[in-house]
Design a protein around this motif. Sequence first.
Motif, PDB file in Angstrom:
ATOM      1  N   LEU A   1       0.841  -1.193   0.000  1.00 24.31           N
ATOM      2  CA  LEU A   1       0.000   0.000   0.000  1.00 24.31           C
ATOM      3  C   LEU A   1       0.875   1.241   0.000  1.00 24.31           C
ATOM      4  O   LEU A   1       2.038   1.200   0.418  1.00 24.31           O
ATOM      5  CB  LEU A   1      -0.905   0.012   1.236  1.00 24.31           C
ATOM      6  N   ASP A   2       0.287   2.363  -0.418  1.00 24.72           N
ATOM      7  CA  ASP A   2       1.008   3.631  -0.360  1.00 24.72           C
ATOM      8  C   ASP A   2       1.289   3.981   1.098  1.00 24.72           C
ATOM      9  O   ASP A   2       0.441   3.769   1.976  1.00 24.72           O
ATOM     10  CB  ASP A   2       0.178   4.748  -1.002  1.00 24.72           C
ATOM     11  N   PRO A   3       2.483   4.517   1.370  1.00 23.11           N
ATOM     12  CA  PRO A   3       2.859   4.828   2.759  1.00 23.11           C
ATOM     13  C   PRO A   3       1.893   5.787   3.452  1.00 23.11           C
ATOM     14  O   PRO A   3       1.625   5.647   4.644  1.00 23.11           O
ATOM     15  CB  PRO A   3       4.244   5.452   2.648  1.00 23.11           C
ATOM     16  N   ASP A   4       1.355   6.770   2.713  1.00 26.82           N
ATOM     17  CA  ASP A   4       0.460   7.729   3.358  1.00 26.82           C
ATOM     18  C   ASP A   4      -0.852   7.082   3.791  1.00 26.82           C
ATOM     19  O   ASP A   4      -1.445   7.469   4.801  1.00 26.82           O
ATOM     20  CB  ASP A   4       0.207   8.943   2.460  1.00 26.82           C
ATOM     21  N   ILE A   5      -1.293   6.062   3.070  1.00 26.42           N
ATOM     22  CA  ILE A   5      -2.508   5.341   3.464  1.00 26.42           C
ATOM     23  C   ILE A   5      -2.261   4.604   4.780  1.00 26.42           C
ATOM     24  O   ILE A   5      -3.058   4.696   5.726  1.00 26.42           O
ATOM     25  CB  ILE A   5      -2.928   4.323   2.372  1.00 26.42           C
ATOM     26  N   VAL A   6      -1.153   3.890   4.862  1.00 26.55           N
ATOM     27  CA  VAL A   6      -0.829   3.124   6.072  1.00 26.55           C
ATOM     28  C   VAL A   6      -0.644   4.067   7.252  1.00 26.55           C
ATOM     29  O   VAL A   6      -1.190   3.834   8.347  1.00 26.55           O
ATOM     30  CB  VAL A   6       0.433   2.259   5.856  1.00 26.55           C
ATOM     31  N   GLU A   7       0.084   5.155   7.062  1.00 25.48           N
ATOM     32  CA  GLU A   7       0.316   6.113   8.153  1.00 25.48           C
ATOM     33  C   GLU A   7      -0.989   6.730   8.629  1.00 25.48           C
ATOM     34  O   GLU A   7      -1.163   6.966   9.826  1.00 25.48           O
ATOM     35  CB  GLU A   7       1.300   7.202   7.725  1.00 25.48           C
ATOM     36  N   ASN A   8      -1.896   6.993   7.717  1.00 22.87           N
ATOM     37  CA  ASN A   8      -3.189   7.573   8.091  1.00 22.87           C
ATOM     38  C   ASN A   8      -3.956   6.634   9.023  1.00 22.87           C
ATOM     39  O   ASN A   8      -4.544   7.072  10.006  1.00 22.87           O
ATOM     40  CB  ASN A   8      -4.018   7.885   6.844  1.00 22.87           C
ATOM     41  N   PHE A   9      -3.951   5.344   8.715  1.00 25.24           N
ATOM     42  CA  PHE A   9      -4.628   4.388   9.586  1.00 25.24           C
ATOM     43  C   PHE A   9      -3.869   4.201  10.893  1.00 25.24           C
ATOM     44  O   PHE A   9      -4.480   4.138  11.958  1.00 25.24           O
ATOM     45  CB  PHE A   9      -4.798   3.040   8.877  1.00 25.24           C
ATOM     46  N   LYS A  10      -2.537   4.140  10.840  1.00 29.97           N
ATOM     47  CA  LYS A  10      -1.736   3.929  12.050  1.00 29.97           C
ATOM     48  C   LYS A  10      -1.854   5.086  13.032  1.00 29.97           C
ATOM     49  O   LYS A  10      -1.847   4.878  14.247  1.00 29.97           O
ATOM     50  CB  LYS A  10      -0.261   3.720  11.690  1.00 29.97           C
ATOM     51  N   LYS A  11      -1.957   6.308  12.524  1.00 31.53           N
ATOM     52  CA  LYS A  11      -2.000   7.458  13.435  1.00 31.53           C
ATOM     53  C   LYS A  11      -3.299   7.497  14.237  1.00 31.53           C
ATOM     54  O   LYS A  11      -3.374   8.185  15.247  1.00 31.53           O
ATOM     55  CB  LYS A  11      -1.779   8.770  12.680  1.00 31.53           C
ATOM     56  N   SER A  12      -4.302   6.733  13.806  1.00 32.50           N
ATOM     57  CA  SER A  12      -5.557   6.684  14.557  1.00 32.50           C
ATOM     58  C   SER A  12      -5.454   5.770  15.781  1.00 32.50           C
ATOM     59  O   SER A  12      -6.396   5.662  16.551  1.00 32.50           O
ATOM     60  CB  SER A  12      -6.705   6.248  13.649  1.00 32.50           C
ATOM     61  N   GLY A  13      -4.312   5.106  15.949  1.00 30.95           N
ATOM     62  CA  GLY A  13      -4.059   4.327  17.160  1.00 30.95           C
ATOM     63  C   GLY A  13      -4.302   2.837  16.988  1.00 30.95           C
ATOM     64  O   GLY A  13      -4.450   2.325  15.879  1.00 30.95           O
ATOM     65  N   ALA A  14      -4.341   2.171  18.138  1.00 30.14           N
ATOM     66  CA  ALA A  14      -4.515   0.712  18.160  1.00 30.14           C
ATOM     67  C   ALA A  14      -5.805   0.318  17.454  1.00 30.14           C
ATOM     68  O   ALA A  14      -6.801   1.040  17.509  1.00 30.14           O
ATOM     69  CB  ALA A  14      -4.536   0.204  19.597  1.00 30.14           C
ATOM     70  N   GLY A  15      -5.765  -0.800  16.765  1.00 32.21           N
ATOM     71  CA  GLY A  15      -6.919  -1.283  16.030  1.00 32.21           C
ATOM     72  C   GLY A  15      -6.968  -0.781  14.603  1.00 32.21           C
ATOM     73  O   GLY A  15      -7.982  -0.931  13.928  1.00 32.21           O
ATOM     74  N   TRP A  16      -5.851  -0.213  14.128  1.00 29.16           N
ATOM     75  CA  TRP A  16      -5.854   0.369  12.788  1.00 29.16           C
ATOM     76  C   TRP A  16      -6.072  -0.685  11.710  1.00 29.16           C
ATOM     77  O   TRP A  16      -6.702  -0.417  10.696  1.00 29.16           O
ATOM     78  CB  TRP A  16      -4.570   1.171  12.536  1.00 29.16           C
ATOM     79  N   GLN A  17      -5.590  -1.901  11.928  1.00 29.81           N
ATOM     80  CA  GLN A  17      -5.797  -2.946  10.931  1.00 29.81           C
ATOM     81  C   GLN A  17      -7.267  -3.345  10.845  1.00 29.81           C
ATOM     82  O   GLN A  17      -7.795  -3.611   9.761  1.00 29.81           O
ATOM     83  CB  GLN A  17      -4.923  -4.165  11.239  1.00 29.81           C
ATOM     84  N   THR A  18      -7.951  -3.357  11.976  1.00 32.88           N
ATOM     85  CA  THR A  18      -9.379  -3.655  11.989  1.00 32.88           C
ATOM     86  C   THR A  18     -10.151  -2.566  11.253  1.00 32.88           C
ATOM     87  O   THR A  18     -11.068  -2.855  10.485  1.00 32.88           O
ATOM     88  CB  THR A  18      -9.881  -3.778  13.443  1.00 32.88           C
ATOM     89  N   ARG A  19      -9.760  -1.302  11.486  1.00 32.20           N
ATOM     90  CA  ARG A  19     -10.421  -0.198  10.783  1.00 32.20           C
ATOM     91  C   ARG A  19     -10.130  -0.258   9.287  1.00 32.20           C
ATOM     92  O   ARG A  19     -11.001   0.033   8.464  1.00 32.20           O
ATOM     93  CB  ARG A  19      -9.999   1.140  11.372  1.00 32.20           C
ATOM     94  N   MET A  20      -8.922  -0.642   8.909  1.00 37.91           N
ATOM     95  CA  MET A  20      -8.596  -0.776   7.496  1.00 37.91           C
ATOM     96  C   MET A  20      -9.434  -1.898   6.877  1.00 37.91           C
ATOM     97  O   MET A  20      -9.953  -1.758   5.760  1.00 37.91           O
ATOM     98  CB  MET A  20      -7.106  -1.052   7.299  1.00 37.91           C
TER      99      MET A  20
END
Length: 73
Positions: free
Chosen positions: A43-62
Amino acid sequence: MTAEEDAAITRAARTDPDAQPNLAAKRGRPRLEQPKVAILLRLDPDIVENFKKSGAGWQTRMNAALRKAADLD
């Protein structure tokens, strides 16, 4: 304690039904009916960083965002 005493205690414990271990108890999480599939996804780095900055559970939100995009919900 002598070896004979130890053997006598062990024999008594093995014949006592209340002293038997509970073999029905399972450790860990229960198995899922539909377990998730591990994949390698680029994935594009900015997409991953956007989800990661929202905190724990970012993979579930993705996963939820992908389900919504695929009209699976």
